[in-house]
Design a protein around this motif. Structure first.
Motif, PDB file in Angstrom:
ATOM      1  N   VAL A  87      -3.785  -1.015   2.430  1.00  0.00           N
ATOM      2  CA  VAL A  87      -3.268  -1.185   1.918  1.00  0.00           C
ATOM      3  C   VAL A  87      -1.974  -0.430   1.262  1.00  0.00           C
ATOM      4  O   VAL A  87      -1.090   0.128   2.164  1.00  0.00           O
ATOM      5  CB  VAL A  87      -4.584   0.301   1.292  1.00  0.00           C
ATOM      6  CG1 VAL A  87      -3.495   0.821   0.031  1.00  0.00           C
ATOM      7  CG2 VAL A  87      -5.820  -0.945   1.044  1.00  0.00           C
ATOM      8  N   CYS A 360      -7.632   4.940  -1.225  1.00  0.00           N
ATOM      9  CA  CYS A 360      -7.618   3.391  -0.529  1.00  0.00           C
ATOM     10  C   CYS A 360      -8.867   2.422   0.173  1.00  0.00           C
ATOM     11  O   CYS A 360      -8.869   1.740   0.731  1.00  0.00           O
ATOM     12  CB  CYS A 360      -6.823   4.446   0.527  1.00  0.00           C
ATOM     13  SG  CYS A 360      -5.408   4.949   0.482  1.00  0.00           S
ATOM     14  N   LYS A 364      -9.786  -0.518  -0.668  1.00  0.00           N
ATOM     15  CA  LYS A 364      -9.532  -2.102   1.196  1.00  0.00           C
ATOM     16  C   LYS A 364     -10.668  -2.795   0.587  1.00  0.00           C
ATOM     17  O   LYS A 364     -10.904  -4.155   1.307  1.00  0.00           O
ATOM     18  CB  LYS A 364      -9.390  -0.906   2.609  1.00  0.00           C
ATOM     19  CG  LYS A 364      -9.796  -1.775   3.295  1.00  0.00           C
ATOM     20  CD  LYS A 364      -9.386  -1.293   5.005  1.00  0.00           C
ATOM     21  CE  LYS A 364     -10.227  -1.877   6.211  1.00  0.00           C
ATOM     22  NZ  LYS A 364     -10.045  -1.275   7.261  1.00  0.00           N
TER      23      LYS A 364
END
Length: 377
Positions: A87, A360, A364
């Protein structure tokens, strides 16, 4: 983490946020890489974060974008060699034209859009048009937008029909400060008013100086700050101060212990910032228990609420607030206590880092993509 001066934090709010968030993500078991420009840290790691130092063109216009260009290229190359990031967190919507480099390598991207940079008077018509365009590109090419204030969220919803993730900053809560530092600087707690700001018109340092000078205040005004590329504005502020012996310019103060002591010891902290979101200087002042008199815009009202601060919109109203504080310093101190309590409850770095970790993970897992930012166009 891309788009700032990096860590250790020595400059501004973004850098402080990366410092605080990055170290907590490392503690949670994640690998964090921070792209840095400026002064080089002697080690390749800082608090567990991997540091990548890259150069930049030294000019107001090109510095940020040139460094970010090298950073995204480096991150993309790491992806090619199978050592790239899961990320990317890109700070500042001005970097949005470079997002396709990351997207080409299938790196999910969240852009922290910051404040309304195009409103800053330092930018000409061309600069303002660029920032307005960059906002649009951030909406188009990011998988998620990060807003640090509800007012920024509202702006992106109203202008672009775009959703964003609200994650504010954290506030350092200062139960104790170095009073010896304050004494060495020649000040006593409760015996001065304080301004801490870069010298830029939208931070209203001129209004703080003009309003204070019109007041009947007897306690001095201490002004901390300076700015690159702002000689004309600095001259204007100094001319407004004239030869008033009550007004004292300290320039930049890089000793954080002294700066914290100045916040904590001020009778009032005069906060003129107007175009950003949740301002880190305001949070630091609140965490130090300062009694805040803030410029009356939605961002500042959002952070302070109605009980933890007072507000001004012009020189006359600022002069009034300064005089009221001197007439009743006990009430001013009570507002400072309320401000610290509000900061400790609402602006917690542990909570901020947890929110970034969740963001994050969603990026992902592709739970957040360009399709989840709903747009009118």
């Amino acid at each position: 983490m891309i788009g700032t001066r990096g860590v250790p934090a020595r400059y501004g709010g973004f850098e402080t946020a990366i410092d605080e968030i990055g170290r907590r993500l490392v503690e949670a078991g994640h690998e964090v890489t921070v792209y840095c420009r400026g002064e080089r840290h002697p080690e390749r790691e800082y608090l567990g974060m991997r540091l990548v130092h890259l150069p930049a063109v030294r000019s107001k216009v090109a510095e940020t974008l040139s460094h970010t260009g090298l950073s995204v290229t480096h991150a993309a190359w790491r992806r090619v060699t199978r050592r790239g990031p899961d990320v990317a967190l890109v700070f500042n919507a001005a970097n949005a034209p470079l997002l396709p480099v990351l997207r080409a390598m299938r790196i999910p991207v969240a852009t922290h859009v910051d404040g309304l940079e195009w409103k800053r008077t330092k930018w000409s018509g061309t600069g303002r048009r660029y920032y307005r365009s960059a906002e649009s590109l951030a909406v188009r090419w990011s998988d998620a937008l990060i807003a640090d204030a509800r007012g920024i969220q509202d702006y992106y919803t109203e202008r672009f029909g775009a959703d964003s993730v609200f994650i504010a900053y954290g506030a350092p809560i200062l139960a104790e400060t170095d009073t010896a530092k304050l004494a060495e600087a020649g000040y006593k707690p409760g015996e001065y008013h304080l301004v801490v700001a870069r010298f830029e018109p939208e931070n209203h340092v001129h209004l703080a100086v003009e309003g204070y000078r019109r007041s009947e205040a007897t306690r001095p005004l201490v002004v901390v700050g300076s700015a690159p590329y702002a000689d004309e504005y600095t001259k204007q502020v100094q001319e407004l101060a004239g030869d008033d012996p009550r007004i004292r310019f300290l320039g930049g103060v890089w000793d954080q212990d002294l700066l914290d002591a100045l916040y904590a010891g001020a009778l009032t902290y005069l906060h003129g910032h107007s175009v950003g979101g949740t301002n880190p200087s305001l949070l630091r002042a609140m965490g130090a228990g300062a009694s805040v008199v803030a410029y009356d815009v939605n961002f500042n009202r959002e952070v302070l609420g109605e009980e933890a601060g007072r507000f001004f919109g012009d020189a006359e109203s600022l002069a009034y607030q300064v005089e009221v504080a001197e007439a009743d310093p006990g009430a001013a101190a009570d507002r400072g206590t309320a401000a610290r309590k509000r900061a400790a409850e609402r602006y917690v770095w542990d909570d901020v880092a947890t929110a970034y970790e969740r963001l994050c993970e969603d990026l992902k897992a592709r739970r957040l993509t360009r399709k989840t930012i709903r747009r009118k166009t």
